[in-house]
Scaffold this motif. Structure first.
Motif, PDB file in Angstrom:
ATOM      1  N   GLU A  78       0.407  -1.276   0.349  1.00 20.45           N
ATOM      2  CA  GLU A  78      -0.434   0.227  -0.007  1.00 20.45           C
ATOM      3  C   GLU A  78       0.484   1.346   0.375  1.00 20.45           C
ATOM      4  O   GLU A  78       1.980   1.391   0.434  1.00 20.45           O
ATOM      5  N   THR A  79       0.464   2.463  -1.161  1.00 20.53           N
ATOM      6  CA  THR A  79       0.926   3.711  -0.755  1.00 20.53           C
ATOM      7  C   THR A  79       0.815   4.417   0.442  1.00 20.53           C
ATOM      8  O   THR A  79      -0.978   5.250   0.196  1.00 20.53           O
ATOM      9  N   CYS A  80       0.952   4.374   1.169  1.00 21.20           N
ATOM     10  CA  CYS A  80       0.894   5.221   2.612  1.00 21.20           C
ATOM     11  C   CYS A  80       1.333   7.220   2.639  1.00 21.20           C
ATOM     12  O   CYS A  80       2.423   7.157   2.150  1.00 21.20           O
TER      13      CYS A  80
ATOM     14  N   THR B   9       2.040  10.348   4.945  1.00 24.46           N
ATOM     15  CA  THR B   9       2.886  10.697   6.703  1.00 24.46           C
ATOM     16  C   THR B   9       2.009  11.762   6.901  1.00 24.46           C
ATOM     17  O   THR B   9       1.309  12.573   6.093  1.00 24.46           O
TER      18      THR B   9
ATOM     19  N   ALA C 150       4.897  10.784   0.152  1.00 27.55           N
ATOM     20  CA  ALA C 150       3.932   9.345   0.610  1.00 27.55           C
ATOM     21  C   ALA C 150       5.610   7.935   0.426  1.00 27.55           C
ATOM     22  O   ALA C 150       6.712   8.631   0.454  1.00 27.55           O
TER      23      ALA C 150
ATOM     24  N   HIS D 141       6.173   3.848   0.337  1.00 28.42           N
ATOM     25  CA  HIS D 141       5.377   2.873  -0.624  1.00 28.42           C
ATOM     26  C   HIS D 141       5.426   1.105   1.027  1.00 28.42           C
ATOM     27  O   HIS D 141       6.507   1.119   0.826  1.00 28.42           O
TER      28      HIS D 141
ATOM     29  N   ALA E 245      -5.303  -2.747   4.608  1.00 19.92           N
ATOM     30  CA  ALA E 245      -4.433  -1.732   3.812  1.00 19.92           C
ATOM     31  C   ALA E 245      -5.163  -0.940   4.570  1.00 19.92           C
ATOM     32  O   ALA E 245      -4.715   0.591   5.024  1.00 19.92           O
ATOM     33  N   GLY E 246      -6.971  -0.479   4.956  1.00 19.44           N
ATOM     34  CA  GLY E 246      -7.238   0.778   5.117  1.00 19.44           C
ATOM     35  C   GLY E 246      -7.040   0.898   7.051  1.00 19.44           C
ATOM     36  O   GLY E 246      -6.186   1.944   6.997  1.00 19.44           O
TER      37      GLY E 246
ATOM     38  N   ARG F 101      -3.179   2.705   6.210  1.00 16.39           N
ATOM     39  CA  ARG F 101      -2.954   3.844   5.463  1.00 16.39           C
ATOM     40  C   ARG F 101      -3.183   5.227   6.811  1.00 16.39           C
ATOM     41  O   ARG F 101      -2.551   6.159   7.032  1.00 16.39           O
TER      42      ARG F 101
ATOM     43  N   GLY G  21      -0.753   7.877   8.139  1.00  9.32           N
ATOM     44  CA  GLY G  21      -1.341   9.171   8.434  1.00  9.32           C
ATOM     45  C   GLY G  21      -1.118  10.716   9.594  1.00  9.32           C
ATOM     46  O   GLY G  21      -0.425  11.130   9.178  1.00  9.32           O
TER      47      GLY G  21
END
Length: 399
Positions: free
Chosen positions: A58-60, A62, A67, A69, A108-109, A112, A116
């Motif tokens: 997943e690409t998150c 911060t 961004a 990975h 994944a959710g 993220r 964040g």
């Protein structure tokens, strides 16, 4: 047996038809033992209870807007309790592969959302904290679908082409590189010192070995030289002792011969010379007495008699010296002193005779005297006087 079904150890057997299950579930759950199932009237399905895996990439973004990975792996399974089996069976029994897909989406959710709220530094340095927060937030949701998570591992975090992580790690990399260089330099220095120490020890060992070999060789050479010289040295010492003994013997023989020559030749010759000298002195004294007697008319007869007897006295004295062993201590002077002593003895006798004769004449002038007999009575007297008048200064003596 026909109609008797047994689930595997990692499976749950779901029997539908007939009575309803726990909590109004459309099936009954059987685990760990078998169950008789009526054919046609009952239907049996199996739900896996083994470990499953789901991978999340997943690409998150911060909190700093960077961004990242993120790649993570989740290990999960259906819960062992009946409620979890019922929840999972109702959702995944027809397609059990959907458990991995749904689990990945759920994590994944949450991943993220949690990333964040964190900075890149926190994410990079506190991966375990990130995994623990994701597990905590997803636990309740996973329980609703009958799944439990055994572990969550953050495999990798990459910022792509931004280079933030590299820039953040640059000081650490430089410090690490510097420490590595210092450690390498220290290691090289230690290695060089160790090599130098080893070389010195090797050189010292070689030197000691050479010294020991040289000493051993010198000792062997000395031993061989001593062994080679032992025979000649012993022979030379023996010859030297023989020569010394011969020399001492020759000296003793020469000394003995010298003493023999002195006893056989020198002393008799000295005695004969002394005798001749004494006779000459006596003869000279006789002539003197004759001259004095010729000058004195009153004592012509007496002097004549004494003169006639004086050679006899001197002869007797000289005869005694002929066989004597005379040691002359001071050479010719000693011989002269001996001769003078003999003459003095003769003169003493002569004076004594004269005095006796004069006394007799004065006492009895008319009494006849046999001067020859009286004179012969004195022939032995001079020996006593001579013994009393021996010189005491050690210049000459009669042995």
């Amino acid at each position: 047996m026909f109609g008797y079904r047994v689930p595997a150890p990692d499976e749950a057997m779901l029997i539908s038809g007939g009575r309803r299950g726990l909590g109004g579930a459309p099936f009954r759950v059987v685990t760990g033992h078998g169950k008789f199932v009526l054919p046609i009237f009952r239907k049996t399905r199996f739900l896996t209870l083994s470990m499953c895996e789901s991978e999340v990439t997943e690409t998150c973004v911060t909190r700093q807007g960077i961004a990242l990975h993120v790649r993570a792996v989740i290990a999960f399974k259906v819960g062992n309790d009946t409620e979890s089996i019922i929840n999972a069976g109702q959702r995944f029994l027809s397609d059990q592969d959907q458990m991995s897909v749904l689990t990945g989406r759920i994590f994944a959710g949450h991943l993220r959302a949690i990333i964040g709220s964190m900075t890149v530094e926190e994410i990079v340095t506190e991966r375990q904290k990130l995994a623990a927060e994701v597990l905590d937030t997803s636990k309740a949701e996973m329980a609703k679908i009958g799944l439990i998570v055994d572990s969550l591992q953050i495999q990798s975090i990459d910022d792509g082409d931004t280079g933030y992580i590299d820039a953040m790690s640059a000081p650490h990399k430089a410090a690490i590189r510097r420490q590595a260089q210092i450690a390498q330099a220290q290691a090289n220095q230690a290695a060089a010192e160790a090599e130098q120490v080893a070389a010195r020890k090797q050189a010292e060992y070689a030197r000691q070995t050479a010294v020991v070999k040289a000493e051993y060789s010198a000792e062997v050479d000395r031993a061989q030289a001593n062994a080679a010289q032992a025979g000649p040295l012993a022979q030379a010492h023996a010859q030297q002792e023989v020569l010394a003994a011969q020399t001492e013997l020759a000296q003793r023989q020469a000394k003995l011969r010298q003493q023999q020559l002195v006893a056989e030749i020198v002393k008799p010759a000295e005695a004969e010379a002394e005798r001749i000298k004494v006779l000459a002195i006596a003869e000279a004294e006789r002539m003197k007495i004759q001259a004095e007697a010729a000058a004195s008319h009153d004592r012509v007869a007496l002097d004549r008699m004494l003169i006639d007897q004086l050679p006899l006295i001197v002869k007797e004295a000289a005869g005694g010296l002929a066989g004597a062993n005379v040691n002359v201590l001071n050479g010719a002077d000693g011989l002269g002193e001996i001769a003078a002593g003999l003459v003095a003895q003769g003169l003493t006798i002569l004076d004594s005779v004269r005095q006796n004769l004069n006394g007799h004449h004065s006492d009895d002038a008319s009494a006849p005297h046999d001067g020859k007999l009286e004179l012969q009575g004195y022939l032995h007297a001079p020996q006593k006087d001579a013994d009393e008048k021996k010189p005491t200064d050690g210049s000459a003596g009669v042995d």
